[in-house]
Design a protein around this motif. Structure first.
Motif, short mmCIF file in Angstrom:
data_model
loop_
_atom_site.label_atom_id
_atom_site.label_comp_id
_atom_site.label_asym_id
_atom_site.label_seq_id
_atom_site.Cartn_x
_atom_site.Cartn_y
_atom_site.Cartn_z
N THR A 275 0.83 -1.20 0.00
CA THR A 275 0.00 0.00 0.00
C THR A 275 0.86 1.25 0.00
O THR A 275 0.64 2.19 -0.77
N THR A 276 1.88 1.27 0.86
CA THR A 276 2.76 2.42 0.94
C THR A 276 3.58 2.57 -0.34
O THR A 276 3.73 3.68 -0.86
N ALA A 277 4.08 1.46 -0.88
CA ALA A 277 4.86 1.51 -2.12
C ALA A 277 4.00 2.04 -3.27
O ALA A 277 4.47 2.84 -4.08
N ASP A 278 2.74 1.61 -3.35
CA ASP A 278 1.84 2.10 -4.39
C ASP A 278 1.61 3.61 -4.23
O ASP A 278 1.58 4.35 -5.21
N ALA A 279 1.45 4.06 -3.00
CA ALA A 279 1.23 5.49 -2.74
C ALA A 279 2.48 6.30 -3.12
O ALA A 279 2.36 7.40 -3.67
N ILE A 280 3.64 5.77 -2.84
CA ILE A 280 4.89 6.46 -3.21
C ILE A 280 4.99 6.58 -4.72
O ILE A 280 5.31 7.64 -5.25
N ARG A 281 4.72 5.47 -5.43
CA ARG A 281 4.77 5.51 -6.90
C ARG A 281 3.77 6.52 -7.46
O ARG A 281 4.08 7.29 -8.37
N ALA A 282 2.56 6.54 -6.91
CA ALA A 282 1.53 7.47 -7.38
C ALA A 282 1.96 8.92 -7.14
O ALA A 282 1.80 9.77 -8.01
N ALA A 283 2.53 9.18 -5.97
CA ALA A 283 2.96 10.54 -5.66
C ALA A 283 4.09 10.97 -6.59
O ALA A 283 4.09 12.11 -7.08
N ALA B 255 4.54 9.99 -9.56
CA ALA B 255 3.96 10.17 -10.90
C ALA B 255 3.04 11.38 -10.95
O ALA B 255 2.52 11.71 -12.01
N GLY B 256 2.82 12.02 -9.81
CA GLY B 256 1.95 13.19 -9.76
C GLY B 256 0.47 12.84 -9.68
O GLY B 256 -0.39 13.68 -9.81
N ASP B 257 0.19 11.57 -9.45
CA ASP B 257 -1.19 11.09 -9.37
C ASP B 257 -1.63 11.10 -7.91
O ASP B 257 -1.66 10.07 -7.24
#
Length: 77
Positions: A56-64, A66-68
């Motif tokens: 969950t945290t890794a997905d949030a980091i990737r999204a952030a 990417a500007g998403d």
């Protein structure tokens, strides 16, 4: 031959506790730092495993990155 000083700022209690643990192993702080730096050079990376974020945290980091991201107010939480 030692010719360079390395300085690091740490909390006094952390230094005292680490020095006590190292002393029990027959080392001082300077020797432990040299061992750590030699290991970094030999391995080409940190010689310790750092905690990895969960999915969950890794997905949030990737999204952030990417500007998403979505703005959320405290009231929304």
């Amino acid at each position: 031959m030692l010719t360079v000083d390395v300085r690091a700022r740490v909390e006094p209690q952390l230094k005292e506790q680490a020095a006590a643990v190292l002393q029990a192993q027959g080392l001082d702080v300077s020797t432990a730092i040299r061992l750590f730096l030699r290991s970094v050079v030999e391995k080409g990376e940190l010689p310790i495993d750092l905690p990895r974020p969960n999915r969950t945290t890794a997905d949030a980091i990737r999204a952030a990155r990417a500007g998403d991201v979505t703005d959320v107010s405290l009231d929304d939480l």
